[in-house]
Enzyme design. Structure first.
Site, short mmCIF file in Angstrom:
data_model
loop_
_atom_site.label_atom_id
_atom_site.label_comp_id
_atom_site.label_asym_id
_atom_site.label_seq_id
_atom_site.Cartn_x
_atom_site.Cartn_y
_atom_site.Cartn_z
N SER A 54 17.49 22.92 62.06
CA SER A 54 18.48 21.99 61.51
C SER A 54 19.69 21.84 62.43
O SER A 54 20.55 20.98 62.19
CB SER A 54 18.93 22.46 60.12
OG SER A 54 19.49 23.76 60.18
N HIS A 55 19.80 22.68 63.48
CA HIS A 55 20.97 22.60 64.35
C HIS A 55 20.62 22.60 65.84
O HIS A 55 21.45 22.92 66.67
CB HIS A 55 21.97 23.71 63.99
CG HIS A 55 22.61 23.43 62.66
ND1 HIS A 55 22.00 23.74 61.47
CD2 HIS A 55 23.78 22.82 62.33
CE1 HIS A 55 22.76 23.35 60.46
NE2 HIS A 55 23.84 22.79 60.95
N ASP A 195 19.21 20.81 56.44
CA ASP A 195 17.86 20.99 55.90
C ASP A 195 17.55 19.95 54.82
O ASP A 195 16.38 19.60 54.63
CB ASP A 195 17.68 22.42 55.36
CG ASP A 195 17.48 23.41 56.50
OD1 ASP A 195 16.76 23.06 57.45
OD2 ASP A 195 18.05 24.51 56.45
P1 NDP Z 1 18.81 30.37 56.06
O1 NDP Z 1 18.89 30.40 54.58
O2 NDP Z 1 17.59 29.82 56.68
O3 NDP Z 1 19.00 31.84 56.66
C1 NDP Z 1 20.16 32.57 56.38
C2 NDP Z 1 20.06 33.95 56.98
O4 NDP Z 1 19.14 34.73 56.23
C3 NDP Z 1 19.58 33.99 58.41
O5 NDP Z 1 20.24 34.99 59.10
C4 NDP Z 1 18.07 34.30 58.27
O6 NDP Z 1 17.52 34.96 59.38
C5 NDP Z 1 18.09 35.20 57.07
N1 NDP Z 1 16.88 35.13 56.28
C6 NDP Z 1 16.22 34.04 55.84
N2 NDP Z 1 15.16 34.38 55.10
C7 NDP Z 1 15.14 35.74 55.06
C8 NDP Z 1 14.28 36.70 54.45
N3 NDP Z 1 13.24 36.33 53.72
N4 NDP Z 1 14.57 38.01 54.62
C9 NDP Z 1 15.65 38.40 55.34
N5 NDP Z 1 16.49 37.53 55.95
C10 NDP Z 1 16.24 36.22 55.81
O7 NDP Z 1 20.08 29.61 56.69
P2 NDP Z 1 20.98 28.49 56.02
O8 NDP Z 1 20.06 27.42 55.56
O9 NDP Z 1 21.90 29.08 55.06
O10 NDP Z 1 21.80 27.97 57.31
C11 NDP Z 1 21.10 27.33 58.35
C12 NDP Z 1 22.02 27.07 59.50
O11 NDP Z 1 22.92 26.02 59.20
C13 NDP Z 1 22.90 28.25 59.95
O12 NDP Z 1 22.68 28.46 61.33
C14 NDP Z 1 24.31 27.79 59.70
O13 NDP Z 1 25.27 28.26 60.62
C15 NDP Z 1 24.15 26.29 59.84
N6 NDP Z 1 25.25 25.59 59.17
C16 NDP Z 1 26.26 25.08 59.94
C17 NDP Z 1 27.35 24.48 59.34
C18 NDP Z 1 28.49 23.99 60.16
O14 NDP Z 1 29.47 23.53 59.58
N7 NDP Z 1 28.47 24.06 61.47
C19 NDP Z 1 27.41 24.29 57.90
C20 NDP Z 1 26.30 24.89 57.19
C21 NDP Z 1 25.25 25.50 57.81
P3 NDP Z 1 16.73 34.12 60.53
O15 NDP Z 1 17.82 33.41 61.30
O16 NDP Z 1 16.00 35.13 61.35
O17 NDP Z 1 15.82 33.16 59.83
O1 PYC Z 2 23.89 21.81 57.87
O2 PYC Z 2 25.43 21.90 56.31
C1 PYC Z 2 25.07 21.69 57.48
C2 PYC Z 2 26.09 21.31 58.47
C3 PYC Z 2 27.33 20.82 58.25
C4 PYC Z 2 27.91 20.62 59.48
C5 PYC Z 2 27.02 20.99 60.43
N1 PYC Z 2 25.93 21.43 59.79
#
Ligand code: NDP
Ligand code: PYC
Length: 343
Positions: A54-55, A195
């Site tokens: 997603s990024h 996502d």
């Molecule tokens: P996920 O829910 O996919 O994962 C969150 C964390 O949990 C990760 O460290 C992942 O490890 C771990 N994880 C996932 N599944 C398991 C499991 N079954 N057991 C143990 N650990 C687990 O991520 P999100 O959807 O919450 O976020 C996705 C991305 O979006 C992130 O990189 C976040 O920084 C980015 N984001 C950026 C924003 C921005 O403003 N720039 C805003 C919101 C999100 P692993 O990485 O190994 O899968």
């Molecule tokens: O995936 O929520 C997100 C997000 C917001 C800004 C960048 N990524």
């Protein structure tokens, strides 16, 4: 497969170096300075390499449309200020957050090592990426790091009726004696906005409990969430409290915008949230001597002993190893599109 791609293999491997170079050319051709292009390209290629789909390159159209709209300053030069023994402040100049971190990183580490802890407050910045690349490198230098960033209004606080918070991720990294650093990086929303966009593109339904439609009714339809609906925090009131904390630390404390404070409506195409970011770096040797990495290794060993199969970060490290051995697997059509953008 479309007519255009007929004859091309569906997936084409590309090396990390080649993808980084291509992305760097794309950013430079679309209005960033060479330094901003270098930093963003490394960040985006790292996300793609580690399977942070997603990024990774999925975000390129959003970066480019934001640059084209004039919403974000691609040539911004961050202003780094040494404000206290354990505090660094950066005005990113309406540019991206990652070049601001890169500019302040040396001073931040120097302060963390001398004071034991140091804070980096970035404001007037746009963060459109995964957060783990901002913290993992500190753990590679035997430091502990925690970062938060706020994004754009799309999450309903627990118990409220309308969206206010951003998806507001939290990332943490700590060194470990026997392996890769312990890293987690998670949105405080039930699902990242990126996502939801990917699910909408693929025509997939979301699991229950991720979001609501424009009438506030629970929905699994990503299109309904994107078209006037909203996301929910993860874990009800607990995720909501963490999201509130992120707004306070990343915006109120740094001097950046809350997720609800900026208005990009006069910049059609703008997608990058104009907010702030906080990074806290701790030198664990000040309390634990040289023992911290052994202690974190012991914690991992005990977690595995009680049956844990997967640590946060494991999937990414496995994807990274595969990408480095076999190349980063990109759909051929995506690679062709990137090559075209790179000229
Ligand atoms: P996920 O829910 O996919 O994962 C969150 C964390 O949990 C990760 O460290 C992942 O490890 C771990 N994880 C996932 N599944 C398991 C499991 N079954 N057991 C143990 N650990 C687990 O991520 P999100 O959807 O919450 O976020 C996705 C991305 O979006 C992130 O990189 C976040 O920084 C980015 N984001 C950026 C924003 C921005 O403003 N720039 C805003 C919101 C999100 P692993 O990485 O190994 O899968
Ligand atoms: O995936 O929520 C997100 C997000 C917001 C800004 C960048 N990524």
């Amino acid at each position: 497969m479309s007519q255009l791609n007929a004859g091309l293999p569906e997936v084409e491997p590309v090396s990390f170096a080649d993808l980084s170079q291509m992305l760097q050319r794309i950013f430079e051709r679309h209005g960033t300075s060479a330094e901003v292009a270098r930093v963003l390209a490394h960040n985006c290629a790292s996300a793609q390499r580690d399977g942070s789909h997603s990024h990774g390159v999925f975000r390129i159209p959003g970066y480019l449309s934001s640059l084209a709209s004039g919403w974000v300053e691609g040539r911004a030069v961050p202003l780094v200020e040494d404000v206290a023994s354990g505090f660094v402040r950066v005005d990113a100049g309406n540019g991206f957050a990652q070049p601001a971190l890169a500019a302040a990183r040396g001073l931040l580490i120097e302060k963390a090592r001398s004071a034991g802890i140091a804070v980096l407050a970035i404001r007037n910045s746009h963060h459109f990426a995964a957060l783990w690349p901002d913290v993992e490198p500190f753990a590679d230098e035997d430091l502990v790091a925690l970062s938060v960033v706020n994004s754009m209004t799309c999450v309903v606080p627990h118990g409220a009726q309308r969206p206010l918070f951003g998806t507001n991720p939290i990332a943490f990294a700590a060194p470990r004696a026997g392996g890769d650093p312990i890293v987690f990086d998670l949105a405080t929303s039930a699902i990242a906005h990126g996502d939801v966009q990917i699910a909408a593109r693929k025509g997939q339904l979301l699991p229950d409990g991720m979001g609501v439609d424009s009438l506030g009714q629970p929905t699994r339809d990503p299109q309904a969430i994107l078209a006037g609906g909203a996301l929910l925090p993860f874990g009800g009131h607990k995720g909501s409290a963490l999201s509130m904390m992120v707004e306070l630390l990343a915006a109120a404390l740094t001097g950046g915008n809350f997720s609800f404070e900026f208005d990009w409506s006069k910049h059609p195409g703008a997608q990058t949230p104009w907010t702030g970011q906080l990074i806290i770096v701790i030198d664990p040797s000040k309390a634990a001597g040289a023992n911290f990495a052994n202690r974190s290794e012991e914690l991992v060993r005990q977690m595995r002993a009680v049956g844990l199969q997967r640590m946060p970060g494991d999937r990414r490290y496995q994807e990274r190893a595969k990408s480095l051995a076999e190349g980063i697997a990109l759909p051929a059509s995506e690679l062709a599109r990137l090559r075209e953008l790179a000229g």
